[in-house]
Write a protein that holds these residues in place. Structure first.
Motif, PDB file in Angstrom:
ATOM      1  N   ASN A 156      -1.418  -0.612   2.099  1.00 58.28           N
ATOM      2  CA  ASN A 156      -0.282   0.247   1.787  1.00 58.28           C
ATOM      3  C   ASN A 156      -0.291   1.517   2.632  1.00 58.28           C
ATOM      4  O   ASN A 156      -1.334   1.946   3.123  1.00 58.28           O
ATOM      5  N   SER A 185       1.871  -6.105   0.881  1.00 56.41           N
ATOM      6  CA  SER A 185       1.634  -4.773   1.449  1.00 56.41           C
ATOM      7  C   SER A 185       2.912  -3.947   1.312  1.00 56.41           C
ATOM      8  O   SER A 185       4.003  -4.422   1.624  1.00 56.41           O
ATOM      9  N   HIS A 186       2.763  -2.690   0.880  1.00 57.16           N
ATOM     10  CA  HIS A 186       3.913  -1.893   0.481  1.00 57.16           C
ATOM     11  C   HIS A 186       3.913  -0.524   1.159  1.00 57.16           C
ATOM     12  O   HIS A 186       2.856   0.018   1.515  1.00 57.16           O
TER      13      HIS A 186
END
Length: 733
Positions: free
Chosen positions: A384, A405-406
Motif C-alpha cells: 500500500n 494493493s491499495h
C-alpha cells in the motif's frame, strides 16, 4: 574391281578402329563413375546401407518363442543379445508389424522399417507388452496407428536414428514403463503426441527431436514420477511443447529447446517438485513456461523470449521459486483466485526482463523509486501507499501488476510494446492512481486492465495499438477514467463489463477497429464530454446495460452507428453531438423507457434516430435532427413522447403514427418529402406560425454553414438554453 574392294576394306577397318577406341574410352571412364557412386554411399548412415529384406509381420510371445524364432542372431545374453535386423515389414493393415510379448532375454531390434499396422486400439509399428531388456535401434516406423507402443515393461532402450512419423495416433506411446531410456530419436507429423508417457517411473528422455505433431503435444508426461527430459528439441506442435499433466512428481526438465508451439513451451499442471532449469523457450503462442494448479516447483536459469503471452505464467499455484531466469520481450505473470496464489512465491531480483531486474514485493508499505532501481517489471502483493514513477517497463508482460494493493500511484512510466494480456494490471486493488503512462504499440490485449478493483483513478494515459481494448474494466465499480487517449486499438477503445457506477469523461476515443466504447451488462455508468470519433464500428455500443447516462459527448464520423443500444433500458442521452456517422445517429433495439434530450443529431448516413417496434415510453425532447440521409426520426414503437424537436433538411420525414399521437410542438421544415413542411393535424399545432419559405431557407443555410461545413462542432456548443440544460440534467425517469 580389286581397287574398289580395297577401299571398302579400308573403310571397314576405320570403323572398327573407331568402335574399339570408344569401348576402350568407356572402360577407362567406368572405374571413375563407380568410385564416385561409392563415395556418395560411404558418406551416409552405414546402418541404412544394409539392404532390407521383406519379412512377414513378427509376433513373439514369451522367451520360448523368442528362442525358436529363426530370423535372428545372437544368444539372448547381455554380452550377446538376440538381434532381429534389416527387415522391411508391411503389416498390411492388420495387427502390428513387430509385436513382442512377455520376454526377459536381451533382444535388439535393429534397422527395421515397419509400416501399415491395423487400426485396432493397440496396433503399432512396433509393440512391446510386458517385456524386459529390449533395445530398438535405428528403426523407422510410419503410417501405423502408433509408431511404437510399450506397456508394462522395464529396462527398454530406444535410440539411434530411430524415426517415427505419420502415425495416426502417437509417435511413441508408453504406459507403466520403468528404468528406461529414449534418446536421439525423431518423432514428427504424428496424429497426436510425438511422445506420450503415463504411469511410468525413472525414465530418461534425452536428445529427442519432436516436431509438427498435428494434435495435442510434443511430449506429454501423465502421472509419472522421476522422469528426466534433458536436451530435447520440441517445436511446431499443435498444443504445448512439453506437458507435465497431473501428478507428475520430481520431474526434471533441463536443457531443452522449445519453440513455435501452438500453446506454451513447457506446461506444468497439478504437478509438484519439478525442477525446470536451463531451457530455452521462445516464440511459443502461449507462455514460455506455464505453471497451473501446482506447488513447490523450481524454475531457474531459463532463457525465455518473445513468447506471445508471457515468459513465465503462474496461475492458482503456491510456493513457486524463480531465480536466475532471463526474459526478453516477456515477463512474469501471476494469476489466481485468492491471496495465497500471489503471496507465497519466491521471485528474486536475479530474474531479469530485458536485462533489468524483476521486483516482487509482498506486505510492504511506502515503497518508492529506491526500491525499483532500473526495474524491468514491478509486481506488488498486499502493498500500500507506494509510488511507481518514471520507469521504463517496456517490452514486458504485465509491466506493473498490483494484487490486493491499495492507494498506490503508478505514473509517468513507459510501458510501450507490452506483450501478453496488458501493460498495467489491477486485481482486487482499490483507490490506486494510474496517470500519465505511455502504454502503446504492444501485442498485448489491453493497455490497462482493472479486475475486481474499485475506486481507482485512471487519467491522462495513452493506451493505443493494442490487440483488444485500450482500457478494460471488468467486475469493478466506482472507477474514474478521464483524459485518456484510446486510439487505434484492434477492437475497442474502452470496454466495460459487469461494472457499475464508473465514470468516463473527457477521453479521446478514436480510430479503433471495432467500437469506441463497449458496455456489456454494466449499469449506472456515466459518460461525459468524451470525443468518440472515426471508429470503424459503432461509436458507443450498450448491450444489456441499463440506467447509463451519456452527457455532452461528441460522437462523430464512426463507420457504423453513432450510439447503438441493445436491451439497454432507462438510458439517458443528453446534450450530445452525434454527427456524420455512416449509419444511424442513434439506434435503439429492444430497449425501453429511454430519454433523448437536447442532442444535436446531424448529417448521419441513415436516420437521425431509429426506434424499433419494441420501444415504449421514450421521451425525445428538444433535439435537432437535421441533414440526415433518411428520416430525422424513425419510430416504430408505442407510447413515446416527442416534444420541441427541430426536424429539418432530412432526406425523408415520414414517421409512424406514434409521432402523431404524442408529438407536441415539434418544428418541421424543408425536409425532402412533399408535405413535410407542416405536420399532420393534431390536438396541438406543430407547425411554426409565420415561417415563410425564405425564413426556412435562411435557417437551413445558417445551420449548414455553422454546423455541417465545420468538421468538428464547437466544443462548448449545446443546442439548448441554460434553462433547458438545467431541466435536462434534473429530468427524472
Amino acid at each position: 574391281m580389286a581397287k574398289k574392294n580395297k577401299k571398302l576394306r579400308n573403310k571397314e577397318t576405320f570403323i572398327i578402329i573407331i568402335l574399339l577406341s570408344s569401348v576402350l574410352l568407356l572402360m577407362a571412364l567406368l572405374p571413375i563413375e563407380l568410385k564416385t557412386n561409392f563415395s556418395i554411399k560411404d558418406n551416409s548412415d552405414q546402418t541404412n546401407l544394409k539392404k532390407l529384406a521383406t519379412h512377414a509381420p513378427i509376433l513373439i510371445d514369451g522367451d520360448t518363442q523368442l528362442d525358436a524364432f529363426p530370423d535372428k542372431s545372437g544368444s539372448g545374453t547381455y554380452d550377446d543379445p538376440y538381434i532381429i535386423a534389416n527387415f522391411e515389414i508391411d503389416a498390411d493393415n492388420n495387427g502390428s508389424a513387430i509385436e513382442i510379448r512377455k520376454t526377459t532375454k536381451y533382444l535388439e531390434i535393429r534397422n527395421c522399417t515397419v509400416f501399415s499396422s491395423g487400426t485396432a486400439t493397440y496396433d503399432a509399428g512396433i509393440k512391446l507388452d510386458n517385456c524386459v531388456n529390449v533395445k530398438i535401434i535405428d528403426c523407422t516406423s510410419y503410417n501405423n496407428r502408433y509408431g511404437l507402443y510399450i506397456v508394462d515393461s522395464l529396462n527398454i532402450t530406444i535410440s539411434g536414428s530411430t524415426l517415427f512419423f505419420n502415425n495416426s495416433m502417437d509417435g511413441i506411446y508408453v504406459d507403466n514403463l520403468r528404468n528406461s531410456t529414449i534418446s536421439g530419436i525423431t518423432s514428427h507429423s504424428n496424429g497426436r503426441d510425438g511422445l506420450y508417457e503415463s504411469y511410468s517411473r525413472n525414465n530418461v528422455i534425452s536428445g529427442v527431436n519432436v516436431s509438427y505433431n498435428r494434435n495435442y503435444y510434443g511430449i506429454e508426461i501423465f502421472r509419472s514420477n522421476f522422469t528426466k527430459l534433458i536436451g530435447n528439441t520440441v517445436s511446431h506442435n499443435l498444443y504445448d511443447g512439453i506437458y507435465l499433466n497431473v501428478e507428475c512428481y520430481n520431474s526434471t526438465v533441463s536443457g531443452n529447446t522449445i519453440f513455435n508451439n501452438g500453446y506454451s513451451g513447457i506446461y506444468v499442471r497439478f504437478s509438484y517438485f519439478a525442477n525446470i532449469s536451463g531451457n530455452s523457450a521462445f516464440s511459443n503462442d502461449g507462455s514460455g513456461i506455464m505453471i497451473m494448479d501446482s506447488q513447490n516447483n523450481t524454475i531457474s536459469h531459463n532463457q525465455l523470449s518473445n513468447n506471445f503471452y508471457a515468459g513465465i505464467k503462474i496461475q492458482e499455484s503456491e510456493n513457486i521459486i524463480l531465480f536466475g531466469n532471463e526474459l526478453y520481450s516477456n515477463g512474469v505473470v501471476l494469476r489466481g483466485a485468492d491471496k495465497t496464489d500471489f503471496a507465497t512465491h519466491t521471485i528474486e531480483p536475479t530474474n531479469l526482463v530485458n536485462n533489468k531486474p524483476i521486483y516482487y514485493y509482498g506486505d510492504k508499505v511506502g515503497l518508492a523509486n529506491a526500491n525499483f532501481l532500473n526495474a524491468g517489471q514491478v509486481i506488488l502483493v498486499n502493498c500500500n501507499n507506494s509510488l511507481i514513477d518514471g520507469l521504463d517497463l517496456s517490452r514486458c508482460s504485465d509491466g506493473v501488476a498490483l494484487f490486493y494493493s491499495h492507494s498506490n500511484v503508478i505514473q509517468n512510466n513507459n510501458l510501450s510494446y507490452s506483450v501478453g494480456e496488458q501493460g498495467i494490471y489491477l486485481y482486487k486493488s482499490h483507490y490506486n492512481t494510474i496517470s500519465q503512462n505511455e502504454i502503446s504499440f504492444g501485442s498485448s490485449s489491453y493497455g490497462v486492465k482493472v479486475y475486481y478493483s474499485n475506486f481507482n483513478n485512471i487519467s491522462g494515459n495513452t493506451a493505443s495499438f493494442h490487440q483488444d481494448s485500450g482500457i478494460y474494466i471488468r467486475v469493478s465499480n466506482n472507477n474514474t477514467c478521464s483524459k485518456n487517449s484510446l486510439q487505434n486499438n484492434n477492437k475497442n477503445g474502452f470496454y466495460l463489463a459487469w461494472a457499475y457506477n464508473n465514470s468516463l469523461m473527457q477521453n479521446i476515443i478514436e480510430k479503433n477497429t471495432q467500437k469506441g466504447v463497449y458496455l456489456y451488462k454494466s449499469d449506472n455508468n456515466t459518460f461525459t464530454d468524451n470525443e468518440i470519433q472515426d471508429n470503424l464500428g459503432d461509436g458507443v455500443y450498450l448491450e444489456e446495460s441499463r440506467w447509463n447516462i451519456l452527457l455532452g459527448n461528441y460522437i462523430l464520423r464512426n463507420q457504423q452507428v453513432g450510439i447503438l443500444l441493445y436491451q439497454a433500458d432507462f438510458t439517458k442521452i443528453l446534450q450530445c453531438n452525434i454527427w456524420q456517422n455512416n449509419q444511424h445517429g442513434v439506434y435503439f433495439q429492444f430497449s425501453a423507457t429511454c430519454r433523448i434530450l437536447g442532442n444535436n443529431i446531424t448529417g448521419n448516413g441513415l436516420t437521425g434516430i431509429s426506434i424499433d417496434s419494441f420501444a415504449s415510453n421514450y421521451d425525445v425532447i428538444n433535439n435537432i435532427f437535421s441533414f440526415n440521409s433518411q428520416e430525422g426520426i424513425e419510430c416504430n414503437g408505442s407510447n413515446n413522447l416527442f416534444y420541441l424537436n427541430r426536424i429539418f433538411a432530412n432526406a425523408n420525414c415520414s414517421l409512424s403514427q406514434q409521432i402523431v399521437d404524442r408529438g407536441i410542438e415539434n418544428y418541421w421544415f424543408n425536409n425532402t418529402i412533399e408535405g413535410c413542411q407542416e405536420e399532420p393535424s393534431s390536438p396541438t399545432p406543430r407547425g411554426i406560425p409565420g415561417f415563410s419559405m425564405v425564413l426556412c431557407l435562411s435557417i437551413i443555410m445558417l445551420f449548414g454553414i455553422i454546423q455541417i461545413l465545420s468538421k468538428v462542432p464547437k466544443k462548448n456548443y449545446h443546442p439548448t438554453s441554460n434553462l433547458q440544460y438545467n431541466f435536462l440534467i434534473s429530468y427524472k425517469f
